[in-house]
Design a protein around this motif. Sequence first.
Motif, short mmCIF file in Angstrom:
data_model
loop_
_atom_site.label_atom_id
_atom_site.label_comp_id
_atom_site.label_asym_id
_atom_site.label_seq_id
_atom_site.Cartn_x
_atom_site.Cartn_y
_atom_site.Cartn_z
N ALA A 86 0.84 -1.20 0.00
CA ALA A 86 0.00 0.00 0.00
C ALA A 86 0.87 1.25 0.00
N PHE A 87 1.92 1.25 0.81
CA PHE A 87 2.83 2.40 0.88
C PHE A 87 3.56 2.60 -0.43
N LEU A 88 4.06 1.52 -1.01
CA LEU A 88 4.91 1.64 -2.20
C LEU A 88 4.11 1.92 -3.46
N ILE A 89 2.94 1.31 -3.61
CA ILE A 89 2.18 1.53 -4.84
C ILE A 89 1.61 2.93 -4.88
N THR A 90 1.15 3.45 -3.74
CA THR A 90 0.69 4.84 -3.74
C THR A 90 1.86 5.79 -3.89
N GLY A 91 3.05 5.37 -3.44
CA GLY A 91 4.25 6.16 -3.68
C GLY A 91 4.55 6.27 -5.16
N ALA A 92 4.35 5.17 -5.89
CA ALA A 92 4.55 5.19 -7.35
C ALA A 92 3.54 6.12 -8.01
N PHE A 137 2.19 11.77 -10.39
CA PHE A 137 1.45 13.02 -10.35
C PHE A 137 2.32 14.20 -9.94
N GLY A 138 3.41 13.93 -9.23
CA GLY A 138 4.27 15.03 -8.77
C GLY A 138 4.85 15.85 -9.90
N GLY A 139 5.28 15.20 -10.98
CA GLY A 139 5.89 15.91 -12.09
C GLY A 139 4.94 16.88 -12.78
N GLY A 197 2.67 7.37 1.53
CA GLY A 197 3.47 7.05 0.34
C GLY A 197 3.17 8.00 -0.80
N PHE A 198 1.89 8.30 -1.02
CA PHE A 198 1.50 9.19 -2.12
C PHE A 198 2.10 10.59 -1.93
N MET A 237 6.26 10.68 -1.90
CA MET A 237 6.95 10.40 -3.15
C MET A 237 6.56 11.33 -4.29
N SER A 238 5.61 12.24 -4.06
CA SER A 238 5.25 13.20 -5.11
C SER A 238 6.41 14.12 -5.46
N SER A 239 7.41 14.21 -4.58
CA SER A 239 8.55 15.10 -4.84
C SER A 239 9.76 14.37 -5.41
#
Length: 409
Positions: A270-276, A281-283, A325-326, A329-331
């Motif tokens: 859950a942490f890693l996939i939302t991080g991906a 979306f961050g870019g 995670g989301f 990792m957006s940055s």
Amino acid sequence: MNQSAARPLPQKEKETTTYKILFILGLCHLLNDSIQSVIPAMFPILEKSMGLSFTQLGMIAFSLNIVSSIMQPVIGLISDRKPMPFVLPVSLTVTLFGIMGLAFAPSFEWIILSVLLIGLGSAIFHPEGSRVVYMAAGPRRGLAQSIYQVGGNSGQALAPLITALILVPFGQRGAAWFIIVAAAAVALLFYIATWYAGRLKEASLRTKAKKVVGKGNQGFIKKIKQSLIVILLLIFARSWYLSGITNFYAFYAIEKYGLTIRESQLFLFAFLITGAIGTFFGGPLADRFGKKRIIFLSLIGTAPISILLPFAPPAAAFAMLALCGFILMSSFSVTVVYAQELVPGKIGTMAGLTVGLAFGMGALGSIGLGYLADLIGLPLTIIYTGFLPLLGIMTILLPSDETLAAWNQ
């Protein structure tokens, strides 16, 4: 400096985003990082089968990441001077031998040697991969970097599924399946390298670093150095927190909530996939609202969640991990683009420095937090780690996007 590297790209090339290359390279990044994700995914398996301590597990992660941390900036600097398209398939060939060794390693020492090869392959891949992304990006650098980085983060997110579906039933030998993954990546990278070599014959990236840094303005150079230090500290905060979650949270969840290894991996997934997803979306968000703003909100927005996470019940912890995670990792991709625009013309060097440092900080975090967990216990270690995102407040010291644009004119 190679004379071809000093010629600007034709205007048409600069205005075009080559999505086909970006998506193929993103897939290669996914395959590369999914292989790397096998290593922390194997920690619960190795801890039981070989009786390894948290410190030894940290040393394995350290060995994987420190090679990448040291070599990425070096390879990036070399590639800025002389691009090397066909080292891309070579990089995954080195990784292939590493994963083969890992699957059949009989001892702790052989595991260390195998992960060193995997780390070296990754160090070769990332800087040249970032140069290809820059060439294919056109005007949408944030989006292009996100497509590339989301591939890598998606590969990392596969770690819990790899553990649950492959490593739990097959054990250490299950890693041998990733020999096929590495071979597929080598084939795709030959295609990328051919495209890359063709583009280099037509024109090379504009090199602005000489123009910007070579002005002789010591005050200007000092501002750039200070900004780079701030970026490196922000990477430290993010990487140590990521290291704590990816390497040790599964053990914490098993101890605190009474989960099985398989169940604990779902929390990490859950942490890693939302991080991906956050990486992707961050870019585009940074392209629209500014890179500095996204970097700041990413870390500061994570802090309240990360601090409360160790005290949450299981269902809430699962949701908080996903949200954490989301946001965090957006940055990730944004930091790379910010550094590249801070020191333009040094595309490979800045990618190697920022991404390589993330590996290096993760390596130090793995061994440091592993030692801390052995010393004071895992629960306290997870609690203290939750305060790291507060260091995001230092983002206010960075130049604004408008300032960067003015410097580069």
